[in-house]
Design an enzyme around this catalytic site. Structure first.
Site, PDB file in Angstrom:
ATOM      1  N   GLU A  79       0.811  -1.208   0.000  1.00  0.00           N
ATOM      2  CA  GLU A  79       0.000   0.000   0.000  1.00  0.00           C
ATOM      3  C   GLU A  79       0.853   1.270   0.000  1.00  0.00           C
ATOM      4  O   GLU A  79       0.570   2.225  -0.726  1.00  0.00           O
ATOM      5  CB  GLU A  79      -0.941   0.016   1.215  1.00  0.00           C
ATOM      6  CG  GLU A  79      -1.952  -1.125   1.255  1.00  0.00           C
ATOM      7  CD  GLU A  79      -1.378  -2.412   1.837  1.00  0.00           C
ATOM      8  OE1 GLU A  79      -0.221  -2.394   2.324  1.00  0.00           O
ATOM      9  OE2 GLU A  79      -2.088  -3.436   1.806  1.00  0.00           O
TER      10      GLU A  79
ATOM     11  N   HIS B  39     -10.111  -4.833  10.261  1.00  0.00           N
ATOM     12  CA  HIS B  39     -10.414  -4.453   8.884  1.00  0.00           C
ATOM     13  C   HIS B  39     -11.477  -3.357   8.780  1.00  0.00           C
ATOM     14  O   HIS B  39     -11.786  -2.911   7.681  1.00  0.00           O
ATOM     15  CB  HIS B  39     -10.877  -5.686   8.090  1.00  0.00           C
ATOM     16  CG  HIS B  39      -9.748  -6.611   7.717  1.00  0.00           C
ATOM     17  ND1 HIS B  39      -8.883  -7.126   8.647  1.00  0.00           N
ATOM     18  CD2 HIS B  39      -9.326  -7.078   6.513  1.00  0.00           C
ATOM     19  CE1 HIS B  39      -7.996  -7.885   8.038  1.00  0.00           C
ATOM     20  NE2 HIS B  39      -8.236  -7.880   6.746  1.00  0.00           N
TER      21      HIS B  39
END
Lengths: 727, 727
Positions: B476, B538
């Site tokens: 990322e 998450h």
């Protein structure tokens, strides 16, 4: 075997000081150490008991019928398949591929006590590829952990269950750390192994190696791609963490398909470059002996961590979905579950554990209790011979803070010299290091800027792991996650440091601190435009707001010496809630009215010339701007106004005070409020209300001397006075 | 030579659509392309001109007197020393050590036009070790860039200067990207080189290689330790970026001292593992020919990026401070400056550039203009022969959006099928890819979850770099920084994707997007507890607030198809302000009243049964919770209340509207306000006021089916109705 005898053994649970206010907690108090019977055993057999237990384990291992092993491995596979199928959600692929290494670890290699998941000297296991958590739940279930009963497997991923969608240490005893965000777990494991190496070096004696465990990890391709894992593994190599053994589940599949599309580097070569010992197990699906041999080899390498690359097939056993991304993150579906049952010759009902497998695993409860008993006996011997060390180690294990530790914190008067809070922080750290044996930490290559060196100690290094200054290098993300591992190892109190703006590099690790109740102390200096010339890349703006919005974390911004000491008191006390200390680069005066007690309440008046809780105006500041608020208050008072000056050092702590206390500091009737803080005004409406005024910075910073930027950005006494008159 | 003729050449400046509201901007319009004279030259000499220019450059190189090179190198060193000394702030060590490679790059190797820093086909240079920015400023000064005059060197690190404390592309033309936070620059460079490889593959013809430049980087030990650099370099190796040449300033010193304390890995071996070609220049201090030979070798390797490890001495020339951390980040001090002048035989005043050095460098202005002229001629030929491609490339170079592009965006009616906004996002991306030739991007190994695949294109890979689906792997942070590089290369429009919670992994790169005006589109799906079973690791909670607090970024949370299309319209238009789109995993209905135009205003009423701008209550929602607000509104209306339902899709855009508009949506007199959003309530006080009520989530999430969590967390129609009645 599991009846508690808390008074006669170390229950070795980290002391609980703060909780998530809202998440459920396992009842850790139910877990304990020894039964009287085991104690008797300990007294009679002494050190020999250990050898016996291990020999028995090894014998079992050697004699283990391969068909039984296979059956156990398939049990793990089908427990995972069935749980995911029932939840219709989850990741069956990894457990199916990694079941063999999982079996060997939990059944043959690891030393643990299912009846006390918190036994200090247990081997640690981290599933860095946390999405595969059914692997770990299945193993904990087979091993006999109370936390994962059959009904827990059946409530996988359901509301209130102990088997959430990723491993969470705060939900499931037996799970060491919270994983799922990729790369975190391997970095946590580096922290766990570093903690072990440190404590072993400090407390082990030639005749009594009281600290002695391994740390095992399973990580996948995803973890390997993440930068955090490279950071942490570079440090693991540098530190020579010989008791860290990582299994790289090399299955060539990630969510988007074959790793060929994005991941073609040579992991082996990279890890050799990082100073690891690398072994390749070519058949991870059925090569049990290969896996065993690799672990043996890894243990023989004492001065390097080991990466065992285990080539597996994701979804092994599924005739139509194995070796494809479709088995990674979804239930197989009834049809494919049937096909897999046929393919692997598994005639059983969902969630069934065959009797012989159950019987085989059942020895871990007594064996584990014996291991702990043996260790307790060893500790008793240690205690007899090394009284002082034993007491210190015990306090580290339990996380109990020594009585009166906070008396070591320095205090200041307005006459004390002006100083940067980063320097005052160093005074606190050095004072605390003397009274808190578990305090250790360091900086991401900014020790001399963050002022984090403990002067009485040397560097934690490969050859001097007993020291307490940790040199993390420029690896913020790895640093945070390593500290999570250290914090969750036992009762160690890790701190780590960088410039406040670079919390952006480590935010994912900080969030895991908050979520997993790891009481890491984040020492974040250069906390505003006050750092000056380095410019906007180095000047935090939105960072205070961004952490105030994060659950279960304390964002503290002390204004001077007393407040810095108060911030450390809070940070040390909160062992289940991380703290971030935002500290100034620039010199600040010691303000009248600040106090440790004030900080403990989060917000408090440092000066007030009003009466009846009705000041004309309330000026609110934090950190380096409290001085500006105080000066503005003095000026306004000269003009005859009644002014209260409030330090809002921690919004979270203030929020937790009684309504009466909050009303006494910020009375609802007084809407004339001005705040000043060298950061985003986002969120300040809550404090100043719709009629108040928040002075702050809602743009990026600039490169210039600090005083100049403050002036140009309107963070001045004059601006506060003007706003106060306007509101 | 520099007189502008904007109409007759490509001025090649990215089109400016949005600015920082508050930071000063260079006047880019003053820079341009060709003079009529150069155009004439172009017409007469055509392609031969290039060969001539290059040959001349090479000749100069070959004939260059080593003593003159040394003098130039020392000029660079002393300009750096003097500027840091005058500012009494900065980093002299790196420029002193890297001056030789800097000289060779800017004087002998790189192709650029000082009179037009935005000439498209220039070689890119990135100083990833951004703290050493005086190196780059000295080089830009010598090369003749207008942006760094002598007075700029003298105002290094001062308010309003063009020479800030770290390289900032938005302050200093000639600086490509904004560096300083370590590791970002090397990742940006991977993006620049990937952009070049992509455009070259798309537009070059056997007879006309119209896109053809190198990307050079200098990175230090700090960059090497950061995980982001490993992520980006792993991709660079995977993609085979042969025209990326990175100089690793191997000086063995970082801020905390010798790199031995934290960085003992073999960088060479690691980079070999990453698929790079590695060269070691053992004498970077005076080994000019070694450096030259290394660059030559690097250029000969076409299928791999090259790392040239250049061993240097930090602070070379300083008799008492060289090779120590004390020269890294502070002025040398008058005494040591004198000693260094003596040691290097430098009799000159501060900031003096010797005449012969000046004369030697003076050729870069005409040579650079000729290079650009030659390229313009080449482009004219290209345009003649390949009309369509030329037009498309031109639009990519200038960043001009084709007329009517936004007509491609889909629209929806309440009768359109319910769908997750992540899926609706994919419809937008695929529609836009057809009309925006510069749109390309991908996901961090979640393409099938983020729904980011462009169906008409294949994968950008080593062998197929002309394709537009980029596979970033689970990287990322590297992804964000690579996209910054792509965005700042020309007029390409990069998008990238992951789960919203994992913005934590890439936050430092996102902040640089915002600061450096890189219009990256962040496609962030799974934007709340609505993702369900994966659980709290998450589920984003504080993320919306954390980005709303960040300057110069647009945080958009669309509620349905029309709003998703609106969000894309905004994102594409804002080429100087990055956008984050928070998108749902779960299905959402197409709501009556939503519109692209509404999104453009940031906040607007989607339904209202009141008159006179005086509803009984205003219900405010964003994204997936707008549906809940709308349903609650319907219920309350049935009970006879007048209710306005407001979508607050982007706080930033709403803030920018006129006071009158804002009053028309949220009239001050209506204090009965209820907001609902599946995220932290932090900051919502600004919207709902002290008398309103914000419904949100101020704890971490949980693992369970989404509907269950919504209910348990009180994010329900009933809760909104109850709150509406209470306020």
């Amino acid at each position: 075997m599991a009846a508690a005898s808390a008074s006669s053994s170390l229950s070795l649970l980290p002391r609980t000081l703060n909780h998530h206010s809202s998440t459920p907690h396992p009842n850790r108090l139910a877990l304990s150490g020894l039964t009287p019977k085991t104690q008797a055993l300990r007294t009679r057999h002494g050190r020999r008991a250990r050898a016996t237990v291990r020999a028995a384990a090894v014998e079992t291992l050697e004699k283990a019928d391969t068909s039984l092993v296979e059956k156990s491995v398939n049990t793990i596979r089908f427990l995972s398949i069935d749980a995911v199928e029932k939840a219709n959600s989850g990741h069956p692929g990894l457990p199916m591929g990694c079941a063999p290494m999982g079996h060997i670890l939990y059944d043959e290699v690891m030393r643990y006590n299912p009846s006390n998941p918190y036994w200090f000297n247990r081997d640690r296991f981290v599933l860095s590829a946390g999405h595969g958590c059914m692997l770990q739940y299945a193993l904990l279930h087979l091993a006999g952990y109370d936390s994962v009963k059959e009904e827990d497997l059946k409530s996988f991923r359901q509301w209130g269950s102990r088997t959430p969608g990723h491993p969470e240490n705060f939900e499931t005893p037996g799970v060491e750390v919270t994983t799922g965000p990729l790369g975190q777990g391997i970095a946590n494991a580096v922290g766990l192994a570093a903690a072990e190496k440190h404590l072993a070096a400090r407390y082990n004696k030639p005749d009594n190696e009281i600290v002695d465990h391994y740390t095992y990890v399973i990580l996948g391709d995803g973890c390997q791609m993440e930068g955090i894992s490279n950071e942490a593994c570079s440090l693991a190599g540098h530190w020579g963490l010989g008791k860290l053994i990582a299994f790289y589940d090399d299955n060539h599949i990630s969510i988007d398909g074959d790793t060929e599309i994005a991941f073609t580097e040579s992991v082996d070569t990279r890890f050799e470059g990082l100073g690891w010992h690398v072994i390749w197990v070519k058949n991870g699906n059925t090569g049990y002996d290969e896996i065993r041999a690799a672990i043996k080899e890894a243990k023989a390498v004492k001065d390097k961590p080991t990466l065992i690359k285990v080539t597996t097939t994701i979804g092994y056993g599924s005739p139509n979905k194995a070796n494809s991304y479709s088995v990674h993150g979804s239930a197989l579906g009834a049809k494919e579950v049937d096909a897999t049952r046929k393919n692997l010759g598994w005639p059983f009902e969902p969630f069934h554990v065959p009797e012989d497998v159950k019987k085989h695993w059942s020895r871990h409860i007594p064996d584990g209790a014996a291991l702990e008993a043996e260790w307790n006996a060893k500790f008793a011997e240690y205690e007899k011979k090394y009284k002082e060390e034993a007491a210190e180690l015990k306090s580290i294990i339990t996380g109990e803070l020594p009585a009166g530790w906070d008396k070591a914190l320095p205090t200041y008067t307005p006459e004390s010299a002006a100083d940067a809070t980063r320097n005052l922080s160093q005074q606190c750290l050095n004072a605390l290091a003397k009274v808190l044996p578990g305090l250790l930490g360091g900086s991401a290559d900014l020790a001399s800027s963050n002022m984090t060196l403990l002067k009485m100690f040397g560097d934690f290094q490969k050859g001097t792991p007993e020291e307490r200054n940790v040199r993390f290098g420029v690896r913020e993300h790895g640093m945070g996650a390593i500290c999570n591992g250290i914090a969750l190892h036992s009762g160690l109190i890790p701190y780590c440091a960088t410039f406040f703006v670079f919390t952006d590099y480590m935010r994912a690790a900080i969030r895991i601190s908050a979520l997993s109740e790891a009481g890491v102390i984040y020492v974040m200096t250069h906390d505003s435009i006050g750092l000056g010339e380095d410019g906007p890349t180095h000047q935090p703006i939105e960072h205070l707001a961004s952490f105030r919005a994060m659950p279960n974390i304390l964002m503290l911004r002390p204004a001077d010496g007393n407040e810095t000491a108060g911030a450390y008191k809070i940070a040390v006390l909160n062992r289940k809630r991380p703290s971030i200390l935002a500290l100034s680069r620039q010199k600040l005066p010691q303000l009248p009215g600040t106090s440790i007690e004030g900080v403990e309440k989060g917000g408090y008046a440092i000066s007030d010339n009003s009466s009846g809780n009705k000041p004309d105006v309330i000026l609110i500041g934090t950190g380096s701007e409290l001085e500006i608020a105080a000066k503005a208050g003095d000026e306004l008072r000269k003009e005859g106004k009644t002014v209260r000056v409030v330090s809002l050092v921690s919004w979270e702590l203030f929020d937790e005070q009684s309504e009466a206390y909050k009303e006494s500091v910020l009375p609802a009737a007084v809407t004339a409020r001005v705040s000043i803080e060298a950061g985003s005004t986002f969120g300040w409406e809550k404090i100043v209300g719709t009629k108040g005024k928040a002075i702050g910075i809602d743009r990026f910073g600039a490169s210039a001397p600090a005083g100049k930027i403050y002036k140009e950005f309107g963070l001045t006494v004059e601006a506060v006075i003007e706003a106060a008159k306007a509101v």
